[in-house]
Each structure stands twice: as C-alpha cells, then as structure tokens.
Design a protein around this motif. Structure first.
Motif, PDB file in Angstrom:
ATOM      1  N   VAL A  29      28.696 -30.440  49.845  1.00 43.93           N
ATOM      2  CA  VAL A  29      29.420 -31.027  48.811  1.00 43.93           C
ATOM      3  C   VAL A  29      29.807 -32.571  48.967  1.00 43.93           C
ATOM      4  CG1 VAL A  29      31.649 -30.465  47.649  1.00 43.93           C
ATOM      5  CG2 VAL A  29      30.558 -28.871  48.640  1.00 43.93           C
TER       6      VAL A  29
ATOM      7  N   ASP B  73      31.434 -33.825  43.648  1.00 43.36           N
ATOM      8  CA  ASP B  73      32.404 -33.381  43.249  1.00 43.36           C
ATOM      9  C   ASP B  73      33.534 -34.756  43.150  1.00 43.36           C
ATOM     10  OD1 ASP B  73      34.737 -31.963  42.520  1.00 43.36           O
ATOM     11  OD2 ASP B  73      34.729 -30.488  44.090  1.00 43.36           O
TER      12      ASP B  73
ATOM     13  N   GLY C  97      31.381 -19.727  40.838  1.00 44.24           N
ATOM     14  CA  GLY C  97      30.832 -20.102  39.473  1.00 44.24           C
ATOM     15  C   GLY C  97      30.469 -18.950  38.561  1.00 44.24           C
TER      16      GLY C  97
ATOM     17  N   ARG D  61      30.762 -20.366  47.290  1.00 40.39           N
ATOM     18  CA  ARG D  61      30.881 -21.147  46.255  1.00 40.39           C
ATOM     19  C   ARG D  61      30.212 -20.710  45.068  1.00 40.39           C
ATOM     20  NH1 ARG D  61      31.970 -26.889  44.673  1.00 40.39           N
ATOM     21  NH2 ARG D  61      33.367 -27.154  46.566  1.00 40.39           N
ATOM     22  N   ALA D  62      29.026 -20.334  45.141  1.00 36.16           N
ATOM     23  CA  ALA D  62      27.965 -19.760  44.244  1.00 36.16           C
ATOM     24  C   ALA D  62      28.675 -18.687  43.333  1.00 36.16           C
ATOM     25  CB  ALA D  62      26.870 -19.340  44.450  1.00 36.16           C
TER      26      ALA D  62
ATOM     27  N   ASP E 293      26.098 -24.979  51.209  1.00 31.65           N
ATOM     28  CA  ASP E 293      26.506 -26.098  50.031  1.00 31.65           C
ATOM     29  C   ASP E 293      26.733 -27.417  50.537  1.00 31.65           C
ATOM     30  OD1 ASP E 293      25.953 -24.427  47.801  1.00 31.65           O
ATOM     31  OD2 ASP E 293      28.213 -24.157  47.201  1.00 31.65           O
TER      32      ASP E 293
ATOM     33  N   THR F  73      22.218 -26.450  48.846  1.00 31.57           N
ATOM     34  CA  THR F  73      22.563 -26.691  47.422  1.00 31.57           C
ATOM     35  C   THR F  73      23.473 -28.139  47.431  1.00 31.57           C
ATOM     36  OG1 THR F  73      22.270 -24.512  46.750  1.00 31.57           O
ATOM     37  CG2 THR F  73      23.403 -26.041  45.339  1.00 31.57           C
ATOM     38  N   TRP F  74      22.976 -29.118  46.663  1.00 31.84           N
ATOM     39  CA  TRP F  74      24.009 -30.239  46.392  1.00 31.84           C
ATOM     40  C   TRP F  74      24.920 -30.144  45.401  1.00 31.84           C
ATOM     41  CZ3 TRP F  74      23.911 -33.830  50.162  1.00 31.84           C
ATOM     42  CH2 TRP F  74      22.649 -34.067  50.953  1.00 31.84           C
ATOM     43  N   VAL F  75      26.213 -30.593  45.647  1.00 35.12           N
ATOM     44  CA  VAL F  75      27.131 -30.398  44.816  1.00 35.12           C
ATOM     45  C   VAL F  75      27.937 -31.804  44.598  1.00 35.12           C
ATOM     46  CG1 VAL F  75      29.320 -29.362  43.816  1.00 35.12           C
ATOM     47  CG2 VAL F  75      27.643 -28.046  45.258  1.00 35.12           C
TER      48      VAL F  75
ATOM     49  N   ARG G 265      26.378 -29.175  39.783  1.00 38.68           N
ATOM     50  CA  ARG G 265      25.768 -28.282  40.807  1.00 38.68           C
ATOM     51  C   ARG G 265      24.179 -28.155  40.781  1.00 38.68           C
ATOM     52  NH1 ARG G 265      27.399 -24.308  44.700  1.00 38.68           N
ATOM     53  NH2 ARG G 265      25.796 -22.943  45.101  1.00 38.68           N
TER      54      ARG G 265
ATOM     55  N   VAL H 162      32.334 -31.014  38.233  1.00 34.69           N
ATOM     56  CA  VAL H 162      31.277 -30.664  39.101  1.00 34.69           C
ATOM     57  C   VAL H 162      30.106 -30.622  38.799  1.00 34.69           C
ATOM     58  CG1 VAL H 162      31.128 -29.094  40.978  1.00 34.69           C
ATOM     59  CG2 VAL H 162      33.439 -29.721  40.384  1.00 34.69           C
TER      60      VAL H 162
END
Length: 280
Positions: free
Chosen positions: A232, A49, A280, A276-277, A230, A45-47, A136, A134
C-alpha cells in the motif's frame, strides 16, 4: 492498473519521458538504508492510497497549512503516478552505497534497472488531488526473492495515461489555457498568509521524481514468507506544500518541491492481501 501490461524498467521509462532524471538533483537522491523489515511473499498487489493528515475537505477540494504559514486551498489538481517495483535486499544495500551501476537487478541512485522485474507495476495513471480515491492493481506472482524496499516513480502524463481524458475535461472547467499533457503535477488554487496577504497559484512541473522507500510491516500481518500481500503506497496530502513560498517561488520550482514532498513522504506498507481483497 492491469497486470496484463508487461513489466518495464522504471528508470528507462523515466528517461524516455523527461529530462528531469538528474542523479545529482532528482530521482531518489536519498537511497534507502538497508532494512531489517524484509518480506518474501508468493504474490503482491500494489495499492495507491492517500494519507490526508490535517488536510480539511471542502465542498470542492481541500485546505491545509504548510510549514511556512501559508493556508492553501486546492481547487483542482492532478499527479502522474507512473509505476512501482520492489527492491531486493541486496540491491537496497547497493543503492545505499551510492553506486551508479546499470546492470540487471541493481538499483542505483533511486533508479530501478532490473530486467523482467516480476514485481513491477506500470500505473501510468492520472490521479486527482481533489477527488481522492484508491487504485488497486492485480496480484503479481513472485519468485520467492526477499525484498527490503520499494521504488515509487512520479512522471509526466501522456495522452495514453489512464484517466487523462476525464482529467482534461475537469481542467477545462477551471482553466482552458492550461495543458495537462506532459505534466507530472498540476495544481490550481489560492493561498493566504497572516503577514503576506493572499493570492492564487498554478503549480506545474514536467519532471519525474522517484524514491526508494523502506518497506513497513503492518502490525496485523503474519510475516509468513510465502504469503500473499498488498503493498500500500500512501502519499502525504497535508505535507504536500511544505517548503513552498507561494508569494515568491516560480511555478516549476514549487512543482519540484511538491513532487519531492510526495515522494519522500510516501510510505509503503505490507498488509495482508486476502483481508484487503475481501473488504473490496
């Protein structure tokens, strides 16, 4: 960001949008060296920040000092984050060799040219430089390939870019004569210097800038090959204006410098996806 949008070839998008993809001057002119940090996750998953560094927040905007001694105050600003994709380890070695090859799966001079890249995320997103947030994406299922690097691309905004309507309303409050469309970076602010006085500035560029970046592994991540991660992308807020002479540099030159600082100073960290998920 939405994984429902089909993966695209990031360099092709760049070439369609702008003329700034000059192999000798622009996108990814410093390909990443082969990395010992590699991952083969089952999904990613791209984040997006930010790394504020020494930048000091204000009631509206922020302030910082660049390497030339200019104290810079950012009153409004936006960048266009176009997309990102992972780079397989063999392809990172090709990029390091500087081969200008345009075949599926290869990366040359900082440009991704793979077809149906499962890792590719199309942000096409307007990001505020004063209201930092941020962003996501959704998890992308991968096929077990091993990756050593990532390609991040900044490119001009369009009327279809996510968040552009809100950004244009904010821009109208600062400068109605300026246009956000077609800009990869647009920043409004002021500067002071101990020996050179003070002034205001508008920095704008309509060029794209991409960079191949070595993956960094988070210290808390158990590097299991089939894990969910993730990716990031953290951009350096405080170093954004390094090398900019606010008294002498034309707006487009300053814009190119800012794009380069953002791309080269970016880090891409592999972090535990599930942790990280859950935050959130």
């Amino acid at each position: 960001m939405s994984s429902s949008r089909c993966p695209v070839v990031l360099v092709c998008a760049c070439l369609q949008l702008v003329l700034g993809c000059d192999a000798d001057e622009g996108l990814g002119e410093d390909p990443v060296a082969p990395s010992t940090s590699s991952v083969a996750p089952s999904s990613a998953t791209w984040v997006l920040d930010w790394a504020p560094g020494d930048a000091q927040p204000l009631a509206s905007g922020w302030t910082g000092v660049n390497d030339l001694g200019f104290t810079v105050t950012v009153e409004a600003g936006w960048i266009g984050s176009w997309g990102a994709s992972l780079v397989q380890c063999a392809d990172a070695r090709v990029a390091d060799a500087g081969l200008a090859v345009a075949t599926p799966g290869l990366v040359a001079r900082g440009h991704a040219s793979g077809v149906d890249d499962l890792s590719a995320e199309v942000f096409d997103l307007v990001e505020s430089l004063t209201e930092l947030g941020v962003a996501r994406g959704e998890a992308r299922e991968l096929d077990g390939a091993r990756y050593c690097a990532a390609h991040y691309l900044l490119a001009p905004l369009s009327v279809l870019s996510a968040g552009v309507e809100q950004a244009e309303r904010e821009l109208d409050e600062h400068a109605r004569a300026l246009e956000l469309g077609g800009a990869s970076v647009l920043i409004i602010g002021s500067w002071t210097h101990p020996s050179r006085g003070a002034g205001t500035f508008v920095i704008r560029s309509d060029q794209a800038y991409g960079k191949i970046l070595e993956l960094e592994l988070d210290a808390d991540w158990d590097a299991g090959d089939r894990s969910r991660v993730d990716l990031v992308i953290r951009r350096p807020l405080d170093a954004m204006f390094d090398g900019v002479d606010f008294e002498l540099d034309p707006a487009d030159d300053a814009g190119w410098t800012v794009l380069g600082n953002l791309a080269r100073g970016t880090s891409v960290t592999v972090e535990p996806g599930d942790a990280r998920a859950s935050e959130g």
